[in-house]
Scaffold this active site. Structure first.
Site, PDB file in Angstrom:
ATOM      1  CD  GLU A   1       5.364  -7.731  -3.840  1.00  0.00           C
ATOM      2  OE1 GLU A   1       4.730  -7.698  -4.792  1.00  0.00           O
ATOM      3  OE2 GLU A   1       5.213  -7.224  -2.801  1.00  0.00           O
TER       4      GLU A   1
ATOM      5  CE1 TYR B   1       6.955   0.830  -6.440  1.00  0.00           C
ATOM      6  CE2 TYR B   1       4.701   0.414  -6.781  1.00  0.00           C
ATOM      7  CZ  TYR B   1       6.184  -0.126  -6.893  1.00  0.00           C
ATOM      8  OH  TYR B   1       6.615  -1.455  -6.824  1.00  0.00           O
TER       9      TYR B   1
ATOM     10  CG  ASP C   1       1.203  -5.581  -7.713  1.00  0.00           C
ATOM     11  OD1 ASP C   1       1.714  -5.647  -8.701  1.00  0.00           O
ATOM     12  OD2 ASP C   1       1.510  -4.975  -6.760  1.00  0.00           O
TER      13      ASP C   1
ATOM     14  CG  ASP D   1       4.466  -3.169  -9.460  1.00  0.00           C
ATOM     15  OD1 ASP D   1       3.614  -3.896  -9.405  1.00  0.00           O
ATOM     16  OD2 ASP D   1       4.945  -2.775  -7.962  1.00  0.00           O
TER      17      ASP D   1
END
Length: 490
Positions: A473, A234, A85, A82
């Site tokens: 990120e 999430y 990571d 995603d």
């Protein structure tokens, strides 16, 4: 005559120079939108999990997570990581595919003109092929592989990670209407994208979409109640938006009255929203219905009028012509939230871009509280946001990695920050990765081309540090809507 030609040539040269200077200080030249489009799609290849294909362009990546799903007796290799990571989170992955598909459906001709349509379809298919495997039965959907807590304890390349790869699912006894409906939306939108070139695959995708929509309707609940490990990363705020979003895409894919009836009969259609994102799809559904209104496929009355009005309220707010306008940074960026703001900016910019197409096709406009808005104003808004992202900002920094000469060099991304396994195949173990790579105050050895980082704060400030995950990120949900916007501008 020769003197006249020379003077005319000199005048043309001066004019061209003036144009170049204008573009330099007032935006990004159109040729560069094309470069940004190419890179934005290239990014998805860096996020691939599973066995990489022979035409893989991002060469510093290798095969990874080939045994995903083995604990459950299911082949779950493939799909996308995603963000920075090595977890495969199904909820944002499905939204990524829906938005990549919407980008492709709406701007297919532009993608074709830039020779990027095949790359866009490849990016979608890498996701849908995985989602097909994750949906082995009508009422079973695998929604996560790996878990955030154990993954975040380590800083490892995906190619040699040793963290648990547990597979998590929803089923009729453990529902997740939001996850199932979002995946239905992804399948339905992707079926439209593939229909012109692969009707058989499109039909297969549509079958999965219909089954998952029924699953979502008949077994209701938020998915983190079933896949508890997803909640920390999430968490879904509800499932009514995903059901509308899926119904809207299924109607567009099938023209089946059943889905139109569902949209008209819904008790909650969202009201005026403040963001469009992986968690909140109300605006997406509202815009798809507004398109039907503009096309005269439903009447501009009652519930249908409410959908359209609420979609336009969000757009008016982005244009600073609404009642509760979206905040803007001093440098002009639409600013929504402190954590990964550019995902919201990119999604809102896509909404404006797509809606400008719908308005133009019907020679329509929007009546905002702050005045009438023409379609070209929506494109101007989109261009201003993309120009900011690509470097026309107070930091003079491109927030797309690898675009231009000045861009974030310490992106929070495991694979990019550790030397490629093809350069040094020696295992970089769980904690060693933090010592040798995460904490190293040097540029990443691998450039994550095309990745859109989280972006600046509300005052246009940005800190280029691997530890600054709020800003540094990247995520697939950031790039997916930007693909369509860049295709339109290129």
């Amino acid at each position: 005559m020769a003197l006249f030609s020379k003077e005319m040539s000199s005048s043309i040269s001066l004019g061209w120079l003036s144009l170049c200077i204008f573009l330099l200080f007032h935006g990004v030249a159109s040729v560069e939108y094309g470069e940004a489009l190419t890179k934005s799609l290239l990014y998805f290849e860096a996020q691939r999990s599973g066995k990489l294909p022979s035409n893989q362009r991002v060469q510093w990546r290798g095969d990874s997570a080939l045994t995903d799903g083995s604990d459950a007796g299911v082949d779950l290799a493939g799909g996308y990581y995603d963000a920075g990571d090595n977890v495969k989170f199904g909820f944002p992955l499905a939204f990524t595919i829906t938005m990549l598909s919407w980008s492709t459906v709406e701007f297919q001709a532009q993608l074709q003109a830039k020779n990027e349509l095949s790359n866009a379809l490849d990016a979608i298919k890498w996701g849908t092929d995985y989602l097909i495997k994750a949906h082995p039965k009508p009422d079973v959907l695998y929604g996560e592989v790996g878990d955030g807590d154990s993954d975040h304890e380590c800083w490892m390349r995906p190619e040699d990670m040793t963290t648990p790869r547990t597979a998590y699912k929803i089923d009729d006894q453990h529902p997740g209407s939001d996850l199932a409906a979002e995946t239905a939306a992804a399948f339905a939108a992707a079926s439209i994208a593939f229909k012109p070139t692969d009707a058989q695959y499109a039909s297969q995708l549509l079958d999965h979409a219909k089954q998952l929509f029924d699953f979502a309707r008949n077994h209701q609940g938020v998915y983190q109640s079933s896949i508890y490990v997803a909640g920390k990363f999430y968490s879904s705020s509800g499932f009514e938006d995903e059901l509308l979003w899926a119904a809207a895409w299924l109607h567009r894919a099938t023209d089946d009255q059943t889905y139109l009836d569902y949209l008209e009969g819904a008790g909650n259609i969202g009201g005026a929203r403040t963001t469009f994102s992986w968690d909140d799809k109300f605006i997406g559904a509202q815009v798809l219905v507004a398109k039907l209104v503009l096309e005269g496929k439903v009447k501009n009355l009652g519930k249908w009028q409410q959908y359209k009005s609420q979609a336009e309220q969000f757009i008016c707010s982005c244009l600073q012509k609404g009642y509760g306008n979206v905040k803007k940074s001093p440098g002009g960026l639409l600013w929504f939230l402190p954590f990964n703001n550019l995902q919201y900016t990119a999604a809102a910019t896509f909404i404006a871009t797509a809606y400008s197409e719908y308005l133009t096709a019907k020679r329509a406009s929007i009546q905002c509280p702050g005045g009438i808005v023409q379609p070209n104003e929506l494109i101007a808004l989109a261009k201003s946001q993309v120009d900011y992202i690509l470097g026309s900002n107070p930091q003079q920094l491109s927030y797309m990695v690898g675009f231009g000469s000045n861009y974030p060099k310490q992106v929070h991304h495991r694979g990019a920050s550790i030397v490629s396994i093809k350069v040094n195949p020696k295992l970089v173990s769980c904690k060693v990765g933090f010592v040798l790579h995460f904490n190293k105050n040097e540029p990443n050895p691998n450039v994550l081309d095309g990745a859109l980082v989280g972006g600046p704060n509300e005052n246009d400030g940005y800190t280029d540090s691997r530890s600054n995950f709020q800003q540094a990120e990247t995520a697939t949900v950031n790039n997916a809507p930007l693909v369509g916007v860049l295709a339109r501008l290129a």
